[in-house]
Design an enzyme around this catalytic site. Structure first.
Site, PDB file in Angstrom:
ATOM      1  N   GLN A  52      70.133  55.986 -32.060  1.00  0.00           N
ATOM      2  CA  GLN A  52      68.791  56.664 -32.333  1.00  0.00           C
ATOM      3  C   GLN A  52      69.214  58.102 -33.010  1.00  0.00           C
ATOM      4  O   GLN A  52      69.927  58.940 -32.349  1.00  0.00           O
ATOM      5  CB  GLN A  52      67.843  56.915 -31.242  1.00  0.00           C
ATOM      6  CG  GLN A  52      66.832  55.762 -31.262  1.00  0.00           C
ATOM      7  CD  GLN A  52      65.980  55.943 -29.976  1.00  0.00           C
ATOM      8  OE1 GLN A  52      65.541  57.009 -29.488  1.00  0.00           O
ATOM      9  NE2 GLN A  52      65.344  54.926 -29.315  1.00  0.00           N
ATOM     10  N   GLY A  53      68.681  58.485 -34.044  1.00  0.00           N
ATOM     11  CA  GLY A  53      69.062  59.859 -34.626  1.00  0.00           C
ATOM     12  C   GLY A  53      70.110  59.848 -35.404  1.00  0.00           C
ATOM     13  O   GLY A  53      70.424  60.951 -36.078  1.00  0.00           O
ATOM     14  N   VAL A  54      70.971  58.791 -35.679  1.00  0.00           N
ATOM     15  CA  VAL A  54      72.104  58.479 -36.364  1.00  0.00           C
ATOM     16  C   VAL A  54      71.714  58.384 -38.043  1.00  0.00           C
ATOM     17  O   VAL A  54      72.942  58.410 -38.660  1.00  0.00           O
ATOM     18  CB  VAL A  54      73.137  57.742 -35.783  1.00  0.00           C
ATOM     19  CG1 VAL A  54      74.495  57.896 -36.339  1.00  0.00           C
ATOM     20  CG2 VAL A  54      73.641  58.268 -34.329  1.00  0.00           C
ATOM     21  N   LEU A  97      70.730  55.958 -39.706  1.00  0.00           N
ATOM     22  CA  LEU A  97      71.363  54.794 -40.156  1.00  0.00           C
ATOM     23  C   LEU A  97      70.302  53.947 -41.115  1.00  0.00           C
ATOM     24  O   LEU A  97      70.653  53.486 -42.128  1.00  0.00           O
ATOM     25  CB  LEU A  97      71.680  53.563 -39.081  1.00  0.00           C
ATOM     26  CG  LEU A  97      72.889  54.240 -38.266  1.00  0.00           C
ATOM     27  CD1 LEU A  97      72.980  53.323 -37.221  1.00  0.00           C
ATOM     28  CD2 LEU A  97      74.233  54.302 -39.045  1.00  0.00           C
ATOM     29  N   GLY A  98      68.922  54.093 -40.783  1.00  0.00           N
ATOM     30  CA  GLY A  98      67.802  53.405 -41.502  1.00  0.00           C
ATOM     31  C   GLY A  98      67.755  53.952 -42.792  1.00  0.00           C
ATOM     32  O   GLY A  98      67.794  53.542 -43.821  1.00  0.00           O
ATOM     33  N   SER A 156      54.351  48.404 -44.224  1.00  0.00           N
ATOM     34  CA  SER A 156      54.540  49.121 -42.923  1.00  0.00           C
ATOM     35  C   SER A 156      53.624  48.968 -42.274  1.00  0.00           C
ATOM     36  O   SER A 156      52.460  48.996 -42.475  1.00  0.00           O
ATOM     37  CB  SER A 156      55.080  50.693 -42.996  1.00  0.00           C
ATOM     38  OG  SER A 156      56.047  50.920 -43.956  1.00  0.00           O
ATOM     39  N   HIS A 203      59.606  57.423 -43.274  1.00  0.00           N
ATOM     40  CA  HIS A 203      59.393  57.192 -44.706  1.00  0.00           C
ATOM     41  C   HIS A 203      59.211  58.388 -45.471  1.00  0.00           C
ATOM     42  O   HIS A 203      59.899  58.525 -46.716  1.00  0.00           O
ATOM     43  CB  HIS A 203      58.448  56.067 -45.105  1.00  0.00           C
ATOM     44  CG  HIS A 203      58.759  54.621 -44.711  1.00  0.00           C
ATOM     45  ND1 HIS A 203      59.997  54.088 -45.328  1.00  0.00           N
ATOM     46  CD2 HIS A 203      58.194  53.755 -43.685  1.00  0.00           C
ATOM     47  CE1 HIS A 203      59.974  52.855 -44.544  1.00  0.00           C
ATOM     48  NE2 HIS A 203      59.057  52.613 -43.879  1.00  0.00           N
TER      49      HIS A 203
END
Lengths: 468, 468, 468, 468
Positions: free
Chosen positions: C274-276, C278-279, C304, C398
């Site tokens: 989490q928080g890295v 990646l998304g 969404s 987003h």
């Protein structure tokens, strides 16, 4: 007005027209190496026309026309035969005789072989021919097409497929949970012996203490042709649910718990390859593979279904009922006990019972039937023959491979399917590696079945207690 | 005392003993599907015995004995032929005739075919048979073994290899600098047309504006069977050094500079596959591959050597020298000019000159020889025949494929090899894709060579100015 | 007598003992490059001890002790700070100041960083740290462990993971039906947004007109870190069942039917990451990939979920009920209509209704609620904030990426889950590629939300008709 | 008029302009997680500008400007230091102190780190940074750029590279003749220790009884970072030509002939990774790999060059010549014998001799020099220090790894290179696996060199017979 007959006539004319166009002419002997390959389109036409025939009967019709209309030129054969015979009487030098024989050999090649040969060079062509032969076999089974020409064409196709699917070109692939989903789905769908129910079911069959291997052709890796499932166990399994239902002892295999390999399912995924001997080779290769992985593994056996036993038994009961009005399959005491449990005459009630699968609910009945059904089944496997070989196809397969008919197992397949088709009985065919070559030769040559003491003793009991 | 003869006798006895043991007996017709495969060891014996024969002559001897001793049973063939003929006169139902023919067909299969068939199933067996056929071809070329039986066995082997190396089982592989060193070394060593000199030489031949493809069999990926080198150029190349020596215009290919694909080398790496048609298929497949990569690429041509031209020319000069004492190959004015330059009679000095390769040093001579050598070479390629087909094997190959004899190129291969073998001349065979099928049929059928105006005009000049 | 307290005491002593042994000492500054790595076993001890803690609370306890007991040496930090400050007042040459700062920097590295660093070098060490951080985040969420030291350690770990999972080391992998079953099973299980029901369900999500991509780390190919599902459609989708339930128009994709890419699910499979970010990277990479495959594709949007909307709405209804005894969310006419349908006071009946999901059965109700719920939802997404940024986490994600809040869709997710969590509403966040950088900066910097006219108009309606 | 100075001025202005634009600003502490990544183009600008600088001096200039102009904000550091110190005196709750320290930590991050961080995320970014550091190290070595800021930047880069090239992300790859030519070419070109001469030379080094391994980063498989060559022998090798020149005993390895693994070459292929400890890890991994392949293999040793020995010896001879006019390196008897052979004073003739490499031609001389050169070399390796550690870099490398200085070998490298650089001497550093951890700690901590009796005895002889 154009009714069905007219339509059929049109289709037949289209077939003849197609065959005339698509089947390459056979060049004269002298030009056989100087004739260019037919245009790609010529043979591709056949493939697409055939692919467009939706009905099995239509495809059968086309194949029949091909077999009858484009075989050997019998006149040529006779002429070349005469040539050879003449040389027999007027000896000349070897070269002349050999050439005459070669001309005769050439004349004996059916014209449709050229079509198949060129199709095999198309992209996906070999695969098409495998499907075509599957259709041909099915059409013969359904009597959609018959006759010696069709049988001959089937033989020619089988010969070609045997060259192409020779063991030198087969790759052994192991299926694991890392294999592509596509492969696992195919394997799962083709598993006819013990159907796969779910994703997790499949995961278990490729998990610890299990192996799943298949042969693919080197030109189509990842496409299973014949699939073998096996379990790694501590002793020869006598029950199939223990393999496909229960969980393995642990998540990681402990080598010292593995003493036996039990082949519990072997399925051909492509019916067009029937008779090409893939199964036999697969078992041999897998045994080698296992020996590499487990050098101390020494016991190899199948745990096999006995398809047809219940049907055979019902047939026998029927026949006896007609002939004598009573069963001679059971000993006096057995008949009595069974009658008591069932509350009626043995034969009739038993026939109803075996059809309904409900008898397994009664422990008493199960106990009472064990001895007679075991010996009847032993006889069915060992004594019933087709052209001198075992009538049961699974038995015939393993005996050809050189296995020994080793042990009948009572209540070995308690699934609905197992009860229906073989009263829950299963059999182990055991592979003593050092003896399989000898056993195979003995079975194929002198039709001798090698069986264990248990089986032979059951057969003896049958001969003593039952009459057919 | 055991001298060479005794040793040879011993070896021959060992051969006979081996063949008796290793070649499987042919089962009677009825049991042909019920006979188990011979033990693996039986055929493996042959492989290892053969492998142990260090001398080509010994191997040839063994193959000769196999061909002569284990062919067709002529008595059987005659008997079955008689059976077929009899049915001709006493018509029975089709099934009977078809079966008689099948028995005859079966009788015509030489016994050694069974040996080859079983060897093909061993690990590395097919590869062994390819090498065996290479030995057989070499032995025939060296006259180590001769006769119709050996020719028949060669034909049987070629037929089997043709089934196995059918285009459906060949994989096209592209060679790049990322390919395994082993592959690049093999390709480099097998490049007979324009030898590879160094690691960097090879790197260039698989680099930008170049392509190198090969066919491998799907059972042995990474093993080149036949290799094709080509250059991507802006126009049809007329000089080979521009391809194999000079650096490409840039490190990254610019698609808009690419208008033509020039096949400059095609080599079979396995001599045992001669006659299996790999080269023709490879060109077809590569053309498709290039069309996918460069949809606008429209020009396909070879830049081919003319092996044998110098030798042929020297032969002609020799013959004329004997017959007339003077050359009729050159026009008066040409003879005069050449004589002046050489300071001696044309024929004799020219013969010496062509053997020595030094004439290319003289610009004047090169100029003087251009016109006569061009037209002589055109005639050599277009007019000289073997059984009606082009005498030059490279020409015959491309013409069979349907190419057009398109352009002769003067000073196209200035390497020592190029000068020695073809006076520096090379030729383009051009592939007009839409016409190759027609051209191929015309060439193979009516032996017509399709040639460009340049070539035809050179041939016309030859016919006007030179006499053979 | 040894009760739970004594056991706990024993466990805590074991933890302290372990940490003393396993956490490497920090070398003095001068020897920082001359200190050999700790023995492998030292750090492996920590890994196996931690792995043996079955309870989340125990693991939290250990992590708390590590964070509190092995952080920064505050005395050292103060001392080095003083050193730096002194140089500020007595300027010396640059080298002296830089070294003082470097010593200070060194003193600020918490000691547990050394432990994590060495664990990362073990086989599977990085994976272990990802799981450890997942535990840490969960423990913080459950209040099993708290305080600034733990927050600091979380920050340190996140920083290390961010270096290791930097986009340069991520591989984009596409999932198809040819992917390993293991991958498809993982993807299927990690799909939290629209759960996968069966094998065939999954097959459809990787089939024609669908794409599924994931990032894996280059050291563990085939292991999904973050997964993106998308549909290729002709226009921006307004309904999720059309994507995950209905069959695609055909088995083979027709490129000209594809005008839009709809991201309908993005899931992090490893909570420790989490928080890295990646998304965000995954969406960017996939857009590039799609543009390569479909050069003319121009429309990119999410479809969404709006998790939390129903809960927020119920909260608002509750609060208003308490405050005023009546709802100010609806216009007079709306309240009236709803009351009529429901046969009771709006607020109370609505609350019961929204909890039960049954309202969607009444067409009249669905029609009556559309306008008010649309504008309330628009406000929830656009107007409700947390520290100035969008309260709804999906919106925040987003918007950070630079997407525009583009369209609210009524009855877009008719599944039980969709109705429960967001009254069936879904929203499209649209990515105008040329504007995302600017939008992202504007949102992150000045907290400005870019929204379409539809959304802004709904917000305006809310402000006119509803009061909070 | 625009001369070089003006041009230089223009370039420098362009550099400053670039750096202003490309180096991302450091966000204030509060917004550090809310600042979007800089546009890709921003950092890519730096990469392409840097790539366009053809001269090493220009690149050095740019790096110098970056290091000096975009480091730490010293004012910020001082301010935050003061903040931390104040808390020291006025204790508050932990959270406050921890946050103050975190602000200080944040202030201590040089601004250029942000640039490197973002470059690392570009395609090929990490590779660019490796090359950049190689340039930086070279520029420092050539004194093109100097000073504490540059040293600091080098340290920051090294730290980042150490995280990225952590052993968890390295793949061990074995090189064989099946590896891509590209890999073999790279390995061949990077082999600095014993240069590769030809394609066949390389084939032997990856053939039987040889191994070649390298580490690649998981994001760039097939790209060697550090390469290790080794030979599998029956005993510890004392001569390098036996390894790289002579043919192995046979084409197929016989496991029972293999008792020792001799590391004879280890090369870093990317100079930018100096100090990242790849070599040490590679040896450890390879040892594990070998133990898996050869469970009974027990002897591990290097056969290492002694670069610098001849140079050191010449220096000593020179110095003594200046100081005393005579050598005190040799015993009386030795000096006499050498003088006799050479026909001149030892020192001077020896100096000339060692420079010329011709002395190896004289067997007598070789014999006479053996004892004195062996003990001098032992001293050079064992006694000569730099900051307390072995002066010779190869010795220092293996001693850090925990190897034992095991055996000096006379005439071990008879190549021109071997004679020139170390009078033909080579040394084995032996790895006793169970002791390496202890040895390493002892060497790094207390600077103790573990040596064998042979070496220690040579050192004792040196101390007895030679004076420096």
């Amino acid at each position: 007005w154009s009714g069905p007959a007219a339509v059929a006539g049109a289709l037949e004319r289209a077939m003849d027209e197609l065959l005339r166009r698509a089947v390459p002419a056979t060049p004269v002997y002298e030009l056989r190496e100087k004739t260019p390959a037919p245009a790609e389109g010529q043979c591709a036409d056949f493939v697409s026309f055939y692919g467009g025939l939706a009905e099995a009967a239509e495809r059968a019709e086309l194949l029949g026309r091909l077999a009858r209309g484009f075989g050997v030129d019998h006149g040529q054969v006779a002429e070349q035969s005469a040539g050879v015979l003449q040389l027999r009487h007027q000896p000349r030098e070897a070269a002349v005789l050999l050439q005459a024989e070669d001309r005769l050999r050439y004349a004996l090649v059916p014209r449709y072989r050229g079509l198949f040969h060129h199709i095999s060079k198309l992209d996906g062509g070999v695969r098409f021919l495998v499907r075509l032969r599957a259709d041909l076999l099915e059409a013969q089974a359904l009597k959609l097409v018959e006759g010696p020409h069709v049988r001959e064409m089937n033989g020619v196709l089988k010969g070609m497929l045997s060259e192409w699917f020779s063991s030198g070109f087969l790759n052994l692939e192991r299926v694991t949970w890392h294999s592509p989903c596509e492969v696992l789905q195919k394997i799962s769908e083709s598993e006819a012996v013990h159907p796969v129910k779910s994703w997790m079911d499949m995961k278990q069959r490729v998990g610890p203490y299990r192996r799943c291997y298949f042969f693919s052709h080197c030109s189509t890796p990842g496409e299973p042709l014949v699939v073998l499932h096996l379990a790694l166990t501590s002793e020869i399994s006598s029950n199939i649910q223990a393999i496909v239902k229960e969980h393995p002892p642990s998540e990681t295999e402990e080598k010292n718990k593995i003493a036996a390999a039990i082949f519990y399912s072997i399925s051909l995924t492509q019916q067009g390859l029937q008779g090409v001997e893939l199964g036999t080779f697969l078992i041999k290769r897998v045994v080698k593979e296992l020996q590499k992985e487990f050098p101390h593994l020494g016991t190899f056996s199948s745990l096999s279904p006995i398809p047809g036993f219940t049907k055979w038994l019902l047939g026998v009961l029927n026949a006896q009922a007609k002939d004598h009005g009573r069963s001679e399959l059971f000993a006096e005491s057995e008949s009595k006990e069974i009658s008591e449990i069932l509350g009626g005459p043995v034969n009739e009630t038993l026939k109803a019972l075996l059809s309904s699968n409900e008898w397994v609910q009664s422990e008493r009945l199960v106990r009472a039937l064990q001895a007679p059904l075991m010996r009847l089944c032993a006889w069915y496997l060992y004594g019933e023959k087709h052209r001198g070989y075992a009538l049961n196809p699974v038995a015939n397969f393993h005996l050809q491979n050189g296995a020994v008919m080793w042990r009948l197992n009572w209540m070995a397949d308690a699934s609905l399917r197992g009860i229906s088709s073989s009263c829950g009985l299963m059999v182990n065919y055991r592979y003593y590696l050092e003896d399989t070559a000898i056993n195979s030769t003995a079975y194929l040559g002198s039709k001798t079945i090698k069986a264990s003491e248990q089986v032979l003793s059951l057969v003896a009991q049958f001969q003593k207690n039952s009459k057919l």
